[in-house]
Design an enzyme around this catalytic site. Structure first.
Site, PDB file in Angstrom:
ATOM      1  N   GLY A 336      -7.215 -57.006  59.478  1.00  0.00           N
ATOM      2  CA  GLY A 336      -6.364 -57.002  58.291  1.00  0.00           C
ATOM      3  C   GLY A 336      -4.944 -57.404  58.609  1.00  0.00           C
ATOM      4  N   GLY A 338      -1.061 -56.942  56.709  1.00  0.00           N
ATOM      5  CA  GLY A 338      -0.357 -56.392  55.548  1.00  0.00           C
ATOM      6  C   GLY A 338       1.133 -56.507  55.695  1.00  0.00           C
ATOM      7  N   GLY A 339       1.834 -55.927  54.755  1.00  0.00           N
ATOM      8  CA  GLY A 339       3.284 -55.980  54.752  1.00  0.00           C
ATOM      9  C   GLY A 339       3.890 -55.359  56.002  1.00  0.00           C
ATOM     10  N   GLY A 341       2.306 -55.128  59.073  1.00  0.00           N
ATOM     11  CA  GLY A 341       1.887 -55.697  60.341  1.00  0.00           C
ATOM     12  C   GLY A 341       0.413 -56.052  60.343  1.00  0.00           C
ATOM     13  CB  VAL A 343      -5.002 -53.685  60.894  1.00  0.00           C
ATOM     14  CG1 VAL A 343      -5.783 -52.460  61.355  1.00  0.00           C
ATOM     15  CG2 VAL A 343      -3.885 -53.279  59.951  1.00  0.00           C
ATOM     16  CE  LYS A 357      -1.282 -51.018  59.399  1.00  0.00           C
ATOM     17  NZ  LYS A 357      -1.153 -50.615  58.030  1.00  0.00           N
ATOM     18  CG  ASP A 454       3.035 -51.536  49.214  1.00  0.00           C
ATOM     19  OD1 ASP A 454       2.868 -52.011  48.068  1.00  0.00           O
ATOM     20  OD2 ASP A 454       2.873 -52.208  50.251  1.00  0.00           O
TER      21      ASP A 454
END
Ligand SMILES: *[C@@H]1O[C@H](CO)[C@@H](O)[C@H](O)[C@H]1NC(C)=O
Ligand SMILES: *[C@@H]1O[C@H](CO)[C@@H](O)[C@H](O)[C@H]1NC(C)=O
Ligand SMILES: *[C@@H]1O[C@H](CO)[C@@H](O)[C@H](O)[C@H]1NC(C)=O
Ligand SMILES: *[C@@H]1O[C@H](CO)[C@@H](O)[C@H](O)[C@H]1NC(C)=O
Length: 620
Positions: A336, A338-339, A341, A343, A357, A454
């Site tokens: 993954g 995301g905002g 960092g 994963v 992460k 978030d």
């Protein structure tokens, strides 16, 4: 007889030495000027008013200087234009300092004696006069807030502890006779000194209202080292890293926190009551609160604060171990992005599978200061609907967090991705309820309130039983960039973010509640919050929230339900109820949105929602 006199004399000497010693030790009337305001409204008979004012000030001076009073009101009412005056010292000032502060305030306030009122506020005292009686006046809803310009060294823990300190003072002070409290609270690297004070002529309720207004202003000063909130007629709050009163002036406020919480309903109704027509919702929500109270055992107030030292530190992982576990952070292990960092899935030496992460590294040094305290905080959050943080790792500029691994990935995959259509209604409902429980814990039950900022379907992970676990909480503070003032930066994701946060940067738990409402609508509709979809057969296309609202107005709520949900599998009334709750959560006014714990109650009850009408959301 002689002996008695001797003892008395010794006592007298000791006492005068003691009081002299104390004054000498403090000896500061605290003449830092916070506010000074003269009314420009004229009185009918200025001469008469000034006579009354002069008489009042003379009377005040005697009471403060000769009789050592710390709080005095005087009214001089001869003639057509009476004058009402009020003076109050902070209780920790010595009599001499208090008299000095009065003299300064009286001189200052004389320089504007053409209007029908004035007030002057110093750190040490406040003086006010008016043409009208104002002694038990309801506070104005706007408080003057003055923030220091330095950020505390250990800003995360300072901010968290500071929030708690201010909240406790707001709750306790109105219950203390004299309406004054001073506290000193240890925090990493020092202490927070704080006071709250109300005019003694207020009622307990007015004092509580006034302080909650002052508190909501002053808490935005955190994590700066100093803050002051003034509501000129009647109350005052101040906190600082630097001592501004002697340690022995503090009092133990914990006995006044025991019954906790009572003030908040009142404020809620107070805010909501102003919005006409919405009263019904407020009453019903109060009913829910009452319902919840009468059902659940008394909650332990969160004010039984754990010191930062009592928190268990996070497990430190070795960089080389994580590197090996993720095959050198290989693309193949990436699960993954995301905002915060990237994963990776990692398999540790002992076979345990974890999620690793790698945070986006900032060029800011601030991340270093905050990383440790923030990670300590997050790793102490344990709830079955919140993703467990197992530990962390720092190496050079790299900051890595290690979480438990969730085999079923995130909710968005089930709603819009490969696994679309594989959830049945029961599973959807469990996800909606579990997410509400996780958020309730973050907002209301953990010892500091954590706002996620978030919430979105890709941040809700599902375990093997498809139970939800919220991820990424507590991370907003670790974003690189200037975090010294919450309003300077808006985290969050398009389509999920509450209007007051986008437009004005106003951050509160209600921001999460709004995002939660959007997620619930996504779960039910299978429509992404930012995607357009036809409202009904011949209608125009619309975004999710607007579409839901239009269907609600037309009484066609079931049209919103995802086609892939089997109608034989759900109870139409239950689905409507859940959509109704989502609409309550996404109302324009943050104050009108229910708290997360109330959402949990609404979800689990059948009849409470019947008469609640959500108000129109704002569409951005
Ligand atoms: C309070 O502390 C001051 C010094 O900070 C000391 O002079 C004074 O005696 C103390 N008063 C009491 C009541 O303990
Ligand atoms: C009130 O006191 C001020 C300052 O002491 C003086 O200048 C003024 O003349 C007085 N006014 C009246 C009406 O007595
Ligand atoms: C108040 O104290 C001052 C100075 O100590 C003295 O001159 C004055 O007479 C006193 N006033 C009263 C009313 O006691
Ligand atoms: C902070 O405020 C103090 C006084 O209020 C001022 O002297 C100082 O220059 C300010 N510092 C910054 C960095 O603005």
């Amino acid at each position: 007889m002689v002996q008695f006199n001797l003892v008395a004399l010794t006592l007298l000497v000791l006492l005068s030495w003691w009081s002299f010693g104390f004054e000498g030790a403090v000896g500061d009337p605290q003449l830092f000027l916070l506010k000074w305001e003269c009314s420009v409204v004229a009185v009918d008979d200025l001469f008469n008013f000034n006579q009354n004012l002069n008489a009042s000030l003379a009377d005040l001076r005697v009471q403060v200087s000769n009789q050592s009073k710390q709080f005095v009101t005087v009214q001089s009412t001869s003639g057509a234009d009476p004058c009402y005056t009020m003076f109050q010292c902070r209780n920790y000032l010595s009599n001499t300092d208090c008299a000095t502060c009065f003299a300064a305030a009286a001189a200052k306030i004389r320089s504007c004696s053409t209007g029908n009122g004035a007030h002057v506020v110093y750190d040490g005292c406040i003086l006010r006069y008016e043409n009208n009686e104002f002694f038990d006046q309801i506070p104005t809803t706007i408080s003057n807030t003055i923030c220091g310009n330095q950020t505390a060294d250990e800003s995360t823990s300072f901010g968290a502890v500071g929030q708690q300190v201010l909240m406790d003072l707001q709750i306790a002070t109105p219950k203390i006779s004299g309406y004054f409290a001073a506290t000193k609270t240890q925090v990493a690297g020092g202490a927070i000194y704080a006071i709250a004070q109300c005019a003694e002529t207020l009622t307990q309720d007015t004092c509580s209202d006034c302080l909650s207004i002052a508190q909501s202003g002053i808490q935005d000063c955190l994590p700066n080292t100093d803050g002051r909130g003034v509501n000129p007629p009647v109350c005052f709050m101040r906190y600082s890293e630097t001592p501004f009163f002697a340690d022995n002036q503090t009092i133990d406020i914990s006995p006044f926190l025991k019954q906790g919480g009572g003030g908040s309903i009142k404020n809620w109704v107070f805010i909501g009551g102003g919005v006409g027509g919405a009263l019904l919702v407020v009453i019903l929500i109060s009913l829910v609160r009452w319902h919840r109270r009468s059902q659940s055992p008394k909650r332990v107030p969160r004010s039984t604060m754990m010191g930062a030292t009592e928190l268990k530190g996070p497990t430190k992982y070795k960089y080389t171990d994580l590197k090996a576990a993720t095959k050198n952070f290989s693309e193949k292990n990436k699960v993954g992005e995301g905002g915060f960092g990237t994963v990776y899935k990692g398999t540790m030496n002992n076979g345990k599978v974890v999620a690793v992460k790698k945070l986006k590294s900032g060029n800011s040094s601030k991340i270093d200061d905050e990383f440790e305290t923030e990670v300590t905080l997050i790793s102490n959050v344990h709830h079955r609907n919140l993703l467990r943080l197992l530990g962390c790792c720092s190496k050079g500029q790299e900051r890595i967090l290690v979480y438990e691994y969730m085999a079923n990935a995130s909710l968005d995959k089930f709603l819009f991705g490969k696994r679309k259509g594989s959830l049945n209604w029961k599973q959807c409902y469990d996800i909606i309820l579990g997410t509400a429980r996780g958020l309730t814990y973050l907002h209301e039950e953990f010892h500091v309130s954590i706002i996620h900022r978030d919430i979105k379907s890709s941040n809700i992970l599902l375990d093997e039983q498809l139970q939800p676990k919220i991820s990424d909480f507590g991370l907003a503070k670790l974003l690189p960039g200037d975090q010294s003032h919450l309003r300077t930066r808006v985290a969050g994701t398009m389509g999920y973010t509450a209007p007051e946060y986008v437009l004005h940067g106003q951050l509160s738990a209600k921001v999460d509640i709004y995002s939660y409402g959007i997620v619930v609508l996504e779960i039910i509709s299978g429509q992404k919050s930012t995607d357009m979809k036809a409202v009904d057969d011949d209608g125009d296309e619309d975004y999710l929230l607007r579409r839901a609202w239009k269907l609600y107005e037309r009484g066609m709520l079931l049209e919103l339900v995802d086609q892939s949900l089997d109608p034989n599998n759900y109870d139409a009334e239950e689905v409507k109820k859940v959509i109704g709750i989502a609409l309550l959560c996404t109302q324009a006014s943050a104050a009108m949105r229910p708290a997360m714990s109330e959402v949990v109650v609404l979800l689990s009850s059948n009849d409470l929602l019947e008469h609640m009408r959500p108000l129109m959301p704002i569409f951005i």
